[in-house]
Structure formats: C-alpha cells, structure tokens
Design a protein around this motif. Structure first.
Motif, PDB file in Angstrom:
ATOM      1  N   LYS A   2      38.053  10.229  -5.753  1.00  0.00           N
ATOM      2  CA  LYS A   2      37.045  10.434  -4.435  1.00  0.00           C
ATOM      3  C   LYS A   2      36.034   9.312  -5.841  1.00  0.00           C
ATOM      4  O   LYS A   2      35.706   9.737  -6.802  1.00  0.00           O
ATOM      5  CB  LYS A   2      35.946  11.814  -4.486  1.00  0.00           C
ATOM      6  N   ARG A   3      34.938   8.280  -5.818  1.00  0.00           N
ATOM      7  CA  ARG A   3      34.734   7.597  -6.100  1.00  0.00           C
ATOM      8  C   ARG A   3      33.312   7.964  -6.280  1.00  0.00           C
ATOM      9  O   ARG A   3      32.347   8.250  -5.830  1.00  0.00           O
ATOM     10  CB  ARG A   3      34.512   6.260  -5.156  1.00  0.00           C
ATOM     11  N   ILE A   4      32.564   7.301  -7.809  1.00  0.00           N
ATOM     12  CA  ILE A   4      31.185   8.419  -8.016  1.00  0.00           C
ATOM     13  C   ILE A   4      30.332   6.812  -7.221  1.00  0.00           C
ATOM     14  O   ILE A   4      30.258   5.124  -7.904  1.00  0.00           O
ATOM     15  CB  ILE A   4      30.700   8.036  -9.142  1.00  0.00           C
ATOM     16  N   ARG A   5      29.550   7.185  -6.491  1.00  0.00           N
ATOM     17  CA  ARG A   5      28.897   5.923  -5.786  1.00  0.00           C
ATOM     18  C   ARG A   5      26.970   6.433  -6.352  1.00  0.00           C
ATOM     19  O   ARG A   5      26.670   7.136  -6.895  1.00  0.00           O
ATOM     20  CB  ARG A   5      28.347   6.738  -4.479  1.00  0.00           C
ATOM     21  N   VAL A   6      27.203   4.833  -7.063  1.00  0.00           N
ATOM     22  CA  VAL A   6      25.717   4.885  -7.460  1.00  0.00           C
ATOM     23  C   VAL A   6      25.073   3.394  -6.726  1.00  0.00           C
ATOM     24  O   VAL A   6      25.631   2.229  -6.129  1.00  0.00           O
ATOM     25  CB  VAL A   6      26.460   3.286  -9.332  1.00  0.00           C
ATOM     26  N   GLY A   7      23.390   4.108  -7.314  1.00  0.00           N
ATOM     27  CA  GLY A   7      22.699   3.380  -6.560  1.00  0.00           C
ATOM     28  C   GLY A   7      21.869   2.571  -8.121  1.00  0.00           C
ATOM     29  O   GLY A   7      21.683   2.970  -8.971  1.00  0.00           O
ATOM     30  N   LEU A   8      21.647   1.318  -7.493  1.00  0.00           N
ATOM     31  CA  LEU A   8      20.583   0.413  -9.413  1.00  0.00           C
ATOM     32  C   LEU A   8      19.823  -0.049  -8.650  1.00  0.00           C
ATOM     33  O   LEU A   8      19.562  -0.590  -7.873  1.00  0.00           O
ATOM     34  CB  LEU A   8      21.940  -0.530  -9.522  1.00  0.00           C
ATOM     35  N   VAL A   9      18.622   0.310  -9.367  1.00  0.00           N
ATOM     36  CA  VAL A   9      17.299  -0.072  -9.078  1.00  0.00           C
ATOM     37  C   VAL A   9      16.257  -1.024 -10.334  1.00  0.00           C
ATOM     38  O   VAL A   9      16.576   0.458 -11.177  1.00  0.00           O
ATOM     39  CB  VAL A   9      16.443   0.709  -8.850  1.00  0.00           C
ATOM     40  N   ASP A  10      16.466  -2.042  -9.891  1.00  0.00           N
ATOM     41  CA  ASP A  10      15.971  -2.895 -11.629  1.00  0.00           C
ATOM     42  C   ASP A  10      15.518  -4.010 -10.885  1.00  0.00           C
ATOM     43  O   ASP A  10      16.025  -5.043 -10.263  1.00  0.00           O
ATOM     44  CB  ASP A  10      17.250  -2.972 -12.733  1.00  0.00           C
ATOM     45  N   ASP A  11      13.876  -4.492 -11.415  1.00  0.00           N
ATOM     46  CA  ASP A  11      13.542  -5.776 -10.966  1.00  0.00           C
ATOM     47  C   ASP A  11      13.905  -7.186 -11.607  1.00  0.00           C
ATOM     48  O   ASP A  11      13.404  -7.904 -11.079  1.00  0.00           O
ATOM     49  CB  ASP A  11      12.356  -5.536 -10.691  1.00  0.00           C
ATOM     50  N   SER A  12      14.709  -6.962 -12.031  1.00  0.00           N
ATOM     51  CA  SER A  12      15.784  -8.330 -13.050  1.00  0.00           C
ATOM     52  C   SER A  12      16.773  -8.507 -12.471  1.00  0.00           C
ATOM     53  O   SER A  12      17.256  -7.597 -12.712  1.00  0.00           O
ATOM     54  CB  SER A  12      16.605  -7.877 -14.687  1.00  0.00           C
TER      55      SER A  12
END
Length: 350
Positions: A2-12
């Motif tokens: 099972k893969r780790i689901r990642v969300g990324l929030v960055d204005d750059s």
C-alpha cells in the motif's frame, strides 16, 4: 504494498516541482495532488483524501495555519509543515505544532531547489513516519480542555539563585511539543529544575520556549551557556546547539555549545542524558517521550545504571513510539506510564 498517498499544498511552483520529483522516486509514496493554495486543495481533497499532507504556511487566499486547524477539526490528518527558516516563520510554525501539525521541514528563502534535494531523505522520513503515526494522540491533545489555573503564568523566580534538588532531564522529538506543553502546564511555579531537549531547528526553540513561558506557571526559556539550574525554571536546549549539565561552585549550570550531530541530531538527547548521569548519579530523574529514532535511549540507560529513576512514555499515548521503544529495548527504563501521568509522577519523585 500500500502506497502512502500524499497531497502537497505550496504556493511556490518550484517547491511543488521539486517535491513532486522527490516523492516520485519513492516506491512507497504516491503524490495524489498538488495545489497552489488551500482553496484549490479542498476541492481536490473532496475527490481523494491524502494519508499525509505536506503544507506551506504562508500562502494566498487562505494561510496554512487556518487550513491546518480546519483539517484537524473536521478530519484529523497527519500534516508535515514546510516552513521558512525565519524568526517569523518560527513563531507561526509553533502555532501550527500547537494546532496539531506532525513535523516541521524548514526551507530557506533562497536556494530552495538545492535545499529540498539535499533534504530529500528528511522529507521522505517525515512523510513515512507521519503515515504510521498515532494521529489520534495529537488530536486528543489539541482538543483537551485546559484548566483555568494553567493560564496564570509566573515569570519571576523567587530568588536570584536557589540550588536545585533533584534535577529532571526530559528528551523528546516528533509529537513532543504538545506532550511537553501538557506536562509544563501541569507544573506549579515552584517545580523541580527541568532540562529539556526537543528536536527542533535553530530559531524555532526560542519561539517554542517563549510560547510555553506565556502559558505555563514556571519560568521557561531557551538555554544560554552558563545558565544556572534551579527549581521553578525549565531550560530548553537551543536548536543547532548541544546542552549539557555541568557542576559549578555553588550548584549546577548548563553548558551550551556547538559540536557534531549525535544520532543525527543537534541538540541531542543522549548528550544531555549522559551529562546528567555523569554529574548527578541517582539525584536525577530521566524521562524519554514520543519521537522517531533512538536518540536518548543509550543516555537514559547510562542514567539508569548510575542510579537515576527513569521513565518512558507508554506506546498508547505516543504519537511516535520510537525513542521510548528503543530505551525499553536497551533496558534503561524503570517504568512506562501514559502522558497524562508524567507530570504528577515528576512531582512525586522529584
């Protein structure tokens, strides 16, 4: 797997590009979305919720701290903060940790691409640990009501210097900021002398100590070289410096100095614990709490062997049962107790 689901929030855009590249190299991680601000992220999270969120603090339309508080109130999720290494960034990040953020990854204002590439193992380690963390412990701490008495801090010691009795050494890492806040809020103004190592970047420890001092009865400050150790005072090791207990003419003080990382950390819990074992023998209390890795485990065993009473936070109340687990494995722990009993046990023993 099972893969780790990642969300990324960055204005750059650069940060989003580099972090996406780094995460794509890990076989156990899947980047399910990137977003330039929390408003965009909320739309994407309605379709697929991440296991871990990597979040910037300073962003347009909605700042990361407001977004973090919203997430922790509605659906607690491990959040790794990616924050600027500045004095302002440190203060805001302390608020984020108090709101339930899992860990901090600092980034410079310049040279972000090169820094993130160099820090790829740290970022991936934080993401993996966050995915496996006991996030319910963080949520319980931020939701726990605070007794009104805890909001009556006392800022001045009763005397210029009062020799310490039994000295308490505490070491912690991931999840430790809220755990320490709970313990220190429950300490009376005339608490035992406290020496604390919390793994944290340079500049952040000063903001952390300042925040705790504003909400707790004892005096709490970032340690400086030569500070005397005495009841009613908690000294927090500064980021990027080791702190040791030393004997002086009329009692004890701390030595704060540079040096190579120990167990990949500076400050290191092992450095503090070993100095306490050397100088105090049985006249000390050692406590190891939530955190990744094994820093402090060997030093706690040295305290135990020298006759000090030693305590590990139990697994059920740890955000990450890493450092305490290793200390137990090495045979340096006299007792394991939950977080909500540590303050009263300190007062009973010290």
């Amino acid at each position: 797997m099972k893969r780790i689901r990642v969300g990324l929030v960055d204005d750059s855009a650069i940060v989003r590009q580099v972090v996406a590249e780094l995460l794509s190299r890990a076989a156990d991680v899947e980047l399910i979305f990137t977003a330039a601000d929390p408003i965009f992220a909320m739309g994407k999270m309605q379709d697929q919720w991440p296991d871990v969120l990597v979040l910037d603090i300073e962003m347009p339309r909605m700042d990361g701290l407001t977004f973090l508080r919203k997430i922790m109130a509605e659906r607690p999720t491990p959040v790794v903060i990616c924050s600027s290494l500045t004095a302002h960034g440190a203060r805001v990040t302390m608020d984020a940790l108090a709101a339930g953020a899992f860990a901090i990854i600092t980034k410079p204002k310049l040279g972000v691409r090169e820094f993130l590439q160099d820090a790829s193992s740290e970022l991936l380690g934080a993401v993996r640990a966050a995915a496996a963390a006991n996030i319910a412990c963080l949520h319980r701490e931020i939701a726990r009501p605070v007794a009104p008495a805890a909001a009556a801090p006392r800022k001045v010691l009763t005397a210029p210097y009062k020799p310490a009795g039994k000295i308490v050494a505490i070491g912690t890492s991931t999840g430790g900021t809220l755990a320490l806040e709970r313990i220190l809020r429950e300490m009376p103004a005339e608490c035992p002398a406290l020496l604390i190592v919390q793994h944290m970047p340079e500049k952040f420890t000063a903001a952390f100590a300042e925040r705790l001092d504003s909400i707790c009865a004892p005096q709490i400050r970032e340690a400086q070289d030569g500070d005397r150790v005495q009841p009613g005072l908690a000294l927090i090791a500064p980021g990027a410096r080791h702190m040791q207990l030393i004997r002086v003419a009329s009692g004890y003080a701390v030595s704060v100095a540079d040096g190579p990382p120990v167990n990949r950390h500076k400050p290191s819990v092992d450095v503090l614990f070993r100095s306490v074992a050397r100088e105090l023998s049985a006249n000390a209390l050692g406590i190891i709490m939530t955190g990744m890795g094994d820093d402090g485990a060997r030093g706690l065993r040295e305290m135990f062997d020298a006759g000090a009473h030693t305590i590990a936070q139990d697994e059920a109340s740890c955000v990450v049962y890493g450092m305490p687990k290793e200390a137990v494995r090495l045979g340096g722990v006299a007792e394991q107790i939950p977080l909500d009993q540590i303050a009263s046990r300190i007062l009973e023993l010290a």
